[in-house]
Enzyme design. Sequence first.
Site, PDB file in Angstrom:
ATOM      1  CE1 TYR A 162       0.989   7.408   7.245  1.00 33.11           C
ATOM      2  CE2 TYR A 162       1.095   7.160   4.851  1.00 33.11           C
ATOM      3  CZ  TYR A 162       1.557   6.830   6.112  1.00 33.11           C
ATOM      4  OH  TYR A 162       2.576   5.928   6.259  1.00 33.11           O
ATOM      5  N   GLY A 180       7.529  -0.164  -8.403  1.00 30.47           N
ATOM      6  CA  GLY A 180       8.044   0.121  -7.073  1.00 30.47           C
ATOM      7  C   GLY A 180       9.157  -0.795  -6.629  1.00 30.47           C
ATOM      8  NE  ARG A 181       6.341  -5.033  -4.010  1.00 32.67           N
ATOM      9  CZ  ARG A 181       5.395  -5.957  -3.887  1.00 32.67           C
ATOM     10  NH1 ARG A 181       5.547  -6.936  -3.020  1.00 32.67           N
ATOM     11  NH2 ARG A 181       4.296  -5.890  -4.623  1.00 32.67           N
ATOM     12  CD  GLN A 189       3.322  10.463  -1.489  1.00 34.45           C
ATOM     13  OE1 GLN A 189       4.047   9.999  -0.618  1.00 34.45           O
ATOM     14  NE2 GLN A 189       2.454   9.721  -2.176  1.00 34.45           N
ATOM     15  NE  ARG A 209       0.464   6.001  -4.401  1.00 39.35           N
ATOM     16  CZ  ARG A 209       1.279   5.116  -3.858  1.00 39.35           C
ATOM     17  NH1 ARG A 209       1.768   5.316  -2.640  1.00 39.35           N
ATOM     18  NH2 ARG A 209       1.635   4.032  -4.517  1.00 39.35           N
TER      19      ARG A 209
END
Length: 391
Positions: free
Chosen positions: A174, A317-318, A102, A226
Amino acid sequence: MSRYQFLQSATLKSGVKVKNRVVLPPMTECMALANGEVSRDELRYAAIHAGGVGLFITPVAYVNARGKGFEGELSVADDRFIPGLNKLATTIQQKGTKAILQIFSAGRMSSSAILRGQKTVSASAVAAPRPGMETPEELTNAEIEQTITDFGEATRRAIQAGFDGVEIHGANTYLIQQFFSPHSNRRTDKWGGSVEKRMTFPLRVVDAVQTAVKTYADRPFVVGYRFSPEEIEEPGIRMADTLKLVAKLDTLGLDYLHVSMGNVWRPSINDQSDKTPLIDQIQDAVTATPLISVGNVKTPVDAERVMEAGIDFVAIGRESIREPHWVEKVEAGAEESIRYTLPLTDLDELGIASPYFDFLAGMDAGGAHIGFEPALATTEKGNAKDLVFRK
Protein backbone atom coordinates in the site's frame (compact mmCIF):
# COMPACT_ATOMS: atom_id res chain seq x y z
CA MET A 1 2.05 -26.81 30.33
CA SER A 2 -0.22 -24.97 32.74
CA ARG A 3 1.04 -21.47 32.08
CA TYR A 4 2.09 -20.19 28.67
CA GLN A 5 4.31 -17.17 28.20
CA PHE A 6 1.83 -15.71 25.72
CA LEU A 7 -0.71 -15.37 28.55
CA GLN A 8 1.56 -12.98 30.46
CA SER A 9 0.75 -9.28 30.52
CA ALA A 10 2.98 -6.55 29.09
CA THR A 11 3.26 -2.78 29.42
CA LEU A 12 4.07 -0.86 26.25
CA LYS A 13 6.25 2.25 26.02
CA SER A 14 3.18 4.47 25.94
CA GLY A 15 2.14 3.10 29.33
CA VAL A 16 -0.73 1.02 27.95
CA LYS A 17 -0.92 -2.32 29.78
CA VAL A 18 -1.89 -5.29 27.61
CA LYS A 19 -3.43 -8.23 29.46
CA ASN A 20 -1.71 -10.89 27.35
CA ARG A 21 0.61 -11.17 24.38
CA VAL A 22 -1.91 -12.56 21.89
CA VAL A 23 -2.91 -10.22 19.06
CA LEU A 24 -5.84 -10.38 16.66
CA PRO A 25 -4.18 -8.92 13.55
CA PRO A 26 -5.90 -6.67 11.01
CA MET A 27 -7.85 -8.76 8.53
CA THR A 28 -9.85 -7.61 5.54
CA GLU A 29 -13.52 -8.20 6.29
CA CYS A 30 -15.33 -6.04 3.68
CA MET A 31 -18.21 -5.56 6.12
CA ALA A 32 -18.26 -1.75 6.50
CA LEU A 33 -21.00 0.24 4.76
CA ALA A 34 -20.44 1.54 1.24
CA ASN A 35 -19.44 4.99 2.53
CA GLY A 36 -16.94 3.54 5.01
CA GLU A 37 -19.13 3.77 8.08
CA VAL A 38 -19.03 1.03 10.70
CA SER A 39 -21.85 -1.46 10.09
CA ARG A 40 -23.87 -3.66 12.41
CA ASP A 41 -22.14 -6.68 10.88
CA GLU A 42 -18.78 -5.14 11.81
CA LEU A 43 -19.91 -4.54 15.37
CA ARG A 44 -21.32 -8.04 15.71
CA TYR A 45 -18.12 -9.61 14.45
CA ALA A 46 -16.06 -7.53 16.87
CA ALA A 47 -18.32 -8.45 19.77
CA ILE A 48 -17.87 -12.15 19.00
CA HIS A 49 -14.09 -12.07 18.44
CA ALA A 50 -12.89 -9.56 21.06
CA GLY A 51 -12.47 -10.15 24.77
CA GLY A 52 -9.80 -12.84 24.87
CA VAL A 53 -6.86 -11.30 23.01
CA GLY A 54 -4.71 -8.55 24.48
CA LEU A 55 -4.70 -6.43 21.30
CA PHE A 56 -7.42 -6.34 18.63
CA ILE A 57 -6.22 -4.50 15.51
CA THR A 58 -9.12 -3.51 13.28
CA PRO A 59 -9.39 -3.98 9.54
CA VAL A 60 -7.69 -1.07 7.87
CA ALA A 61 -9.36 2.35 7.64
CA TYR A 62 -8.51 4.79 4.86
CA VAL A 63 -7.38 8.29 5.83
CA ASN A 64 -8.68 10.20 2.79
CA ALA A 65 -11.08 9.66 -0.10
CA ARG A 66 -8.42 8.63 -2.64
CA GLY A 67 -6.90 6.23 -0.14
CA LYS A 68 -9.77 3.73 -0.30
CA GLY A 69 -8.62 0.33 -1.52
CA PHE A 70 -11.69 -1.90 -1.65
CA GLU A 71 -15.43 -2.01 -1.14
CA GLY A 72 -16.63 -2.52 2.41
CA GLU A 73 -13.57 -0.80 3.88
CA LEU A 74 -13.66 1.35 7.02
CA SER A 75 -13.12 5.10 6.73
CA VAL A 76 -11.48 7.47 9.18
CA ALA A 77 -11.39 10.27 6.61
CA ASP A 78 -13.96 12.57 8.21
CA ASP A 79 -15.24 13.52 11.67
CA ARG A 80 -18.68 12.17 10.80
CA PHE A 81 -17.29 8.66 11.19
CA ILE A 82 -16.24 9.20 14.82
CA PRO A 83 -19.55 8.05 16.42
CA GLY A 84 -19.49 4.73 14.54
CA LEU A 85 -15.81 4.24 15.26
CA ASN A 86 -16.54 4.88 18.94
CA LYS A 87 -19.06 2.03 18.89
CA LEU A 88 -16.43 -0.22 17.33
CA ALA A 89 -13.78 0.74 19.90
CA THR A 90 -16.17 0.21 22.79
CA THR A 91 -17.26 -3.16 21.44
CA ILE A 92 -13.66 -4.35 21.11
CA GLN A 93 -12.71 -3.18 24.60
CA GLN A 94 -14.90 -5.69 26.39
CA LYS A 95 -13.05 -7.69 29.05
CA GLY A 96 -9.96 -5.52 28.78
CA THR A 97 -8.96 -6.05 25.15
CA LYS A 98 -7.18 -3.00 23.74
CA ALA A 99 -8.64 -1.57 20.51
CA ILE A 100 -6.13 -0.50 17.83
CA LEU A 101 -7.31 1.21 14.63
CA GLN A 102 -5.16 0.41 11.60
CA ILE A 103 -4.85 3.37 9.21
CA PHE A 104 -3.60 3.63 5.63
CA SER A 105 -3.91 4.84 2.08
CA ALA A 106 -4.15 2.17 -0.62
CA GLY A 107 -2.31 4.24 -3.20
CA ARG A 108 -2.06 2.42 -6.53
CA MET A 109 -3.63 -0.75 -5.05
CA SER A 110 -7.12 0.47 -5.85
CA SER A 111 -9.10 1.38 -8.99
CA SER A 112 -11.04 4.25 -10.48
CA ALA A 113 -14.21 2.18 -9.98
CA ILE A 114 -13.60 1.92 -6.23
CA LEU A 115 -12.68 5.63 -6.16
CA ARG A 116 -15.90 6.53 -7.99
CA GLY A 117 -14.18 7.86 -11.08
CA GLN A 118 -11.07 9.38 -9.53
CA LYS A 119 -7.70 8.06 -10.59
CA THR A 120 -5.52 6.10 -8.22
CA VAL A 121 -2.41 7.78 -6.80
CA SER A 122 1.10 6.71 -5.84
CA ALA A 123 4.64 7.91 -5.41
CA SER A 124 5.16 7.62 -9.18
CA ALA A 125 3.04 6.91 -12.25
CA VAL A 126 3.96 3.22 -12.31
CA ALA A 127 1.27 0.53 -12.36
CA ALA A 128 1.48 -2.41 -9.99
CA PRO A 129 2.70 -5.48 -11.95
CA ARG A 130 -0.56 -7.36 -11.59
CA PRO A 131 -3.28 -8.06 -14.16
CA GLY A 132 -5.74 -5.23 -14.68
CA MET A 133 -3.99 -2.67 -12.47
CA GLU A 134 -4.31 0.97 -13.50
CA THR A 135 -1.45 3.44 -13.89
CA PRO A 136 -1.72 5.86 -10.96
CA GLU A 137 -1.20 9.60 -10.92
CA GLU A 138 2.04 10.73 -9.31
CA LEU A 139 1.28 12.68 -6.15
CA THR A 140 2.44 16.30 -6.18
CA ASN A 141 4.49 17.67 -3.32
CA ALA A 142 1.41 19.47 -1.98
CA GLU A 143 -0.66 16.25 -2.19
CA ILE A 144 2.03 14.32 -0.34
CA GLU A 145 2.07 16.90 2.43
CA GLN A 146 -1.74 16.76 2.63
CA THR A 147 -1.67 12.98 2.85
CA ILE A 148 0.77 13.18 5.77
CA THR A 149 -1.59 15.66 7.44
CA ASP A 150 -4.46 13.23 6.80
CA PHE A 151 -2.65 10.52 8.76
CA GLY A 152 -2.37 12.93 11.68
CA GLU A 153 -6.05 13.82 11.42
CA ALA A 154 -6.99 10.13 11.29
CA THR A 155 -5.05 9.66 14.52
CA ARG A 156 -6.93 12.53 16.14
CA ARG A 157 -10.21 10.89 15.18
CA ALA A 158 -9.07 7.55 16.57
CA ILE A 159 -8.24 9.26 19.87
CA GLN A 160 -11.60 11.04 19.96
CA ALA A 161 -13.39 7.79 19.07
CA GLY A 162 -11.93 6.11 22.15
CA PHE A 163 -9.41 3.75 20.59
CA ASP A 164 -6.37 2.70 22.59
CA GLY A 165 -4.02 3.24 19.68
CA VAL A 166 -3.38 3.22 15.95
CA GLU A 167 -1.31 0.99 13.72
CA ILE A 168 0.32 2.67 10.72
CA HIS A 169 -0.08 0.29 7.79
CA GLY A 170 3.26 0.43 6.00
CA ALA A 171 2.96 -3.08 4.57
CA ASN A 172 1.29 -5.20 1.88
CA THR A 173 2.19 -2.94 -1.09
CA TYR A 174 0.00 0.00 0.00
CA LEU A 175 0.93 3.69 -0.25
CA ILE A 176 3.47 3.92 2.55
CA GLN A 177 5.27 0.86 1.21
CA GLN A 178 4.95 2.29 -2.32
CA PHE A 179 7.03 5.28 -1.27
CA PHE A 180 9.65 2.97 0.24
CA SER A 181 9.77 0.65 -2.77
CA PRO A 182 12.14 1.34 -5.67
CA HIS A 183 9.56 -0.25 -7.97
CA SER A 184 6.70 2.15 -7.27
CA ASN A 185 8.86 5.14 -6.31
CA ARG A 186 10.90 6.42 -9.26
CA ARG A 187 11.05 10.02 -8.01
CA THR A 188 14.20 12.13 -8.13
CA ASP A 189 13.12 14.78 -5.61
CA LYS A 190 13.36 14.62 -1.80
CA TRP A 191 10.78 11.80 -1.67
CA GLY A 192 12.71 9.28 -3.79
CA GLY A 193 16.01 7.95 -4.99
CA SER A 194 18.27 6.47 -2.32
CA VAL A 195 16.89 4.16 0.37
CA GLU A 196 17.26 7.03 2.84
CA LYS A 197 15.14 9.35 0.66
CA ARG A 198 12.56 6.62 0.12
CA MET A 199 12.23 6.45 3.91
CA THR A 200 11.19 10.10 4.03
CA PHE A 201 7.45 9.59 3.54
CA PRO A 202 7.09 6.69 6.03
CA LEU A 203 9.06 8.60 8.66
CA ARG A 204 7.04 11.78 8.11
CA VAL A 205 3.83 9.78 8.57
CA VAL A 206 5.14 8.39 11.86
CA ASP A 207 6.01 11.91 12.97
CA ALA A 208 2.54 13.23 12.06
CA VAL A 209 0.87 10.41 14.00
CA GLN A 210 3.08 10.88 17.06
CA THR A 211 2.52 14.65 16.96
CA ALA A 212 -1.24 14.10 16.92
CA VAL A 213 -0.94 11.83 19.95
CA LYS A 214 1.05 14.47 21.84
CA THR A 215 -1.48 17.14 20.86
CA TYR A 216 -4.78 15.37 21.41
CA ALA A 217 -4.39 12.31 23.61
CA ASP A 218 -5.40 12.73 27.25
CA ARG A 219 -4.39 9.14 28.09
CA PRO A 220 -1.66 6.67 27.12
CA PHE A 221 -2.09 5.91 23.43
CA VAL A 222 -0.39 3.20 21.36
CA VAL A 223 1.40 3.84 18.05
CA GLY A 224 2.54 0.78 16.09
CA TYR A 225 3.91 0.29 12.59
CA ARG A 226 3.39 -2.67 10.26
CA PHE A 227 5.79 -3.52 7.44
CA SER A 228 6.46 -6.23 4.86
CA PRO A 229 10.12 -7.33 4.77
CA GLU A 230 10.44 -7.98 1.02
CA GLU A 231 8.86 -7.51 -2.40
CA ILE A 232 9.08 -9.82 -5.40
CA GLU A 233 9.09 -6.91 -7.86
CA GLU A 234 12.28 -6.00 -9.69
CA PRO A 235 13.44 -3.54 -8.60
CA GLY A 236 11.79 -4.02 -5.24
CA ILE A 237 12.32 -3.93 -1.50
CA ARG A 238 15.01 -6.31 -0.30
CA MET A 239 16.02 -7.19 3.25
CA ALA A 240 18.98 -4.82 3.20
CA ASP A 241 16.51 -1.95 2.64
CA THR A 242 14.12 -3.18 5.30
CA LEU A 243 16.82 -3.60 7.93
CA LYS A 244 17.80 0.05 7.43
CA LEU A 245 14.17 1.12 7.79
CA VAL A 246 13.45 -0.91 10.92
CA ALA A 247 16.71 0.22 12.52
CA LYS A 248 15.49 3.80 12.09
CA LEU A 249 11.96 3.00 13.26
CA ASP A 250 13.52 1.36 16.31
CA THR A 251 14.78 4.77 17.45
CA LEU A 252 11.41 6.56 17.32
CA GLY A 253 9.77 5.33 20.52
CA LEU A 254 7.07 3.27 18.81
CA ASP A 255 5.09 0.82 20.92
CA TYR A 256 5.65 -2.05 18.49
CA LEU A 257 6.69 -3.11 15.01
CA HIS A 258 4.39 -5.61 13.32
CA VAL A 259 6.06 -7.95 10.82
CA SER A 260 3.60 -8.89 8.06
CA MET A 261 4.30 -12.38 6.70
CA GLY A 262 2.26 -15.47 5.85
CA ASN A 263 4.53 -17.61 8.00
CA VAL A 264 6.40 -16.46 11.11
CA TRP A 265 9.45 -18.51 10.15
CA ARG A 266 9.60 -17.69 6.43
CA PRO A 267 13.06 -17.22 4.89
CA SER A 268 13.79 -14.85 2.02
CA ILE A 269 11.59 -15.07 -1.07
CA ASN A 270 14.39 -13.52 -3.13
CA ASP A 271 17.56 -15.20 -1.87
CA GLN A 272 16.77 -18.91 -2.10
CA SER A 273 20.20 -19.81 -0.73
CA ASP A 274 19.55 -18.11 2.60
CA LYS A 275 17.37 -20.28 4.83
CA THR A 276 17.58 -17.99 7.86
CA PRO A 277 14.09 -16.92 8.98
CA LEU A 278 13.60 -13.23 8.22
CA ILE A 279 12.28 -12.68 11.73
CA ASP A 280 15.73 -13.61 13.08
CA GLN A 281 17.35 -10.88 10.98
CA ILE A 282 14.72 -8.38 12.07
CA GLN A 283 15.25 -9.25 15.72
CA ASP A 284 18.95 -8.54 15.30
CA ALA A 285 18.17 -5.08 13.86
CA VAL A 286 15.56 -4.11 16.46
CA THR A 287 16.75 -3.65 20.02
CA ALA A 288 14.36 -1.15 21.63
CA THR A 289 10.91 -1.88 20.17
CA PRO A 290 8.64 -4.88 20.82
CA LEU A 291 7.86 -7.08 17.81
CA ILE A 292 4.58 -8.66 16.76
CA SER A 293 4.98 -11.69 14.52
CA VAL A 294 2.18 -13.29 12.52
CA GLY A 295 1.74 -16.14 10.08
CA ASN A 296 0.50 -19.72 10.26
CA VAL A 297 0.10 -19.77 14.04
CA LYS A 298 -2.74 -22.09 15.00
CA THR A 299 -2.12 -24.09 18.16
CA PRO A 300 -0.92 -23.02 21.62
CA VAL A 301 2.32 -24.87 20.86
CA ASP A 302 2.76 -22.74 17.72
CA ALA A 303 2.19 -19.56 19.74
CA GLU A 304 4.55 -20.59 22.51
CA ARG A 305 7.28 -21.30 19.98
CA VAL A 306 7.08 -17.63 18.97
CA MET A 307 7.48 -16.60 22.62
CA GLU A 308 10.42 -18.95 23.11
CA ALA A 309 12.18 -17.26 20.18
CA GLY A 310 12.14 -14.00 22.11
CA ILE A 311 9.40 -12.34 20.04
CA ASP A 312 7.24 -10.11 22.22
CA PHE A 313 3.73 -10.69 20.81
CA VAL A 314 2.14 -13.39 18.67
CA ALA A 315 -0.69 -12.61 16.25
CA ILE A 316 -3.26 -15.27 15.41
CA GLY A 317 -5.14 -14.50 12.21
CA ARG A 318 -6.93 -17.26 10.30
CA GLU A 319 -7.29 -19.39 13.41
CA SER A 320 -9.00 -16.51 15.23
CA ILE A 321 -11.65 -16.43 12.50
CA ARG A 322 -12.77 -19.97 13.22
CA GLU A 323 -12.09 -19.91 16.99
CA PRO A 324 -12.93 -16.55 18.61
CA HIS A 325 -12.50 -18.04 22.09
CA TRP A 326 -8.99 -19.38 21.49
CA VAL A 327 -7.44 -17.49 24.42
CA GLU A 328 -10.29 -18.25 26.81
CA LYS A 329 -10.09 -21.96 26.04
CA VAL A 330 -6.34 -22.01 26.63
CA GLU A 331 -6.79 -20.14 29.91
CA ALA A 332 -9.45 -22.63 31.00
CA GLY A 333 -7.26 -25.63 30.17
CA ALA A 334 -9.73 -26.66 27.47
CA GLU A 335 -7.34 -26.76 24.53
CA GLU A 336 -8.95 -29.93 23.20
CA SER A 337 -12.11 -27.93 22.48
CA ILE A 338 -10.39 -25.38 20.22
CA ARG A 339 -12.08 -25.34 16.82
CA TYR A 340 -9.75 -25.84 13.85
CA THR A 341 -12.39 -26.18 11.13
CA LEU A 342 -15.01 -23.85 9.75
CA PRO A 343 -18.15 -25.56 8.45
CA LEU A 344 -20.61 -23.36 6.59
CA THR A 345 -23.11 -24.03 9.35
CA ASP A 346 -20.90 -22.03 11.76
CA LEU A 347 -20.64 -18.84 9.71
CA ASP A 348 -23.50 -17.00 11.42
CA GLU A 349 -22.32 -18.07 14.87
CA LEU A 350 -18.91 -16.58 14.10
CA GLY A 351 -20.30 -13.33 12.69
CA ILE A 352 -18.98 -13.95 9.19
CA ALA A 353 -21.35 -12.05 6.89
CA SER A 354 -21.50 -12.72 3.15
CA PRO A 355 -18.97 -10.06 2.04
CA TYR A 356 -16.35 -11.47 4.41
CA PHE A 357 -17.01 -15.05 3.38
CA ASP A 358 -16.86 -14.11 -0.30
CA PHE A 359 -13.54 -12.32 0.24
CA LEU A 360 -12.01 -15.30 2.05
CA ALA A 361 -13.24 -17.75 -0.57
CA GLY A 362 -11.90 -15.53 -3.35
CA MET A 363 -8.50 -15.26 -1.70
CA ASP A 364 -8.32 -19.02 -1.35
CA ALA A 365 -9.32 -19.57 -4.97
CA GLY A 366 -6.61 -17.11 -5.99
CA GLY A 367 -3.92 -19.23 -4.39
CA ALA A 368 -3.53 -17.32 -1.13
CA HIS A 369 -4.01 -20.53 0.87
CA ILE A 370 -6.62 -19.16 3.24
CA GLY A 371 -7.46 -22.79 3.94
CA PHE A 372 -10.86 -23.55 2.46
CA GLU A 373 -11.35 -27.14 1.42
CA PRO A 374 -14.48 -28.75 -0.04
CA ALA A 375 -15.45 -31.63 2.22
CA LEU A 376 -18.37 -33.68 3.45
CA ALA A 377 -18.93 -32.86 7.10
CA THR A 378 -21.32 -34.63 9.41
CA THR A 379 -23.43 -32.20 11.41
CA GLU A 380 -26.30 -32.59 13.85
CA LYS A 381 -28.63 -32.33 10.87
CA GLY A 382 -26.92 -35.16 9.03
CA ASN A 383 -24.51 -35.12 6.13
CA ALA A 384 -24.02 -31.72 4.53
CA LYS A 385 -21.49 -30.44 2.06
CA ASP A 386 -19.43 -27.83 3.88
CA LEU A 387 -16.33 -25.80 3.36
CA VAL A 388 -13.86 -26.28 6.17
CA PHE A 389 -10.55 -24.71 7.02
CA ARG A 390 -7.64 -27.10 6.90
CA LYS A 391 -5.83 -27.43 10.19
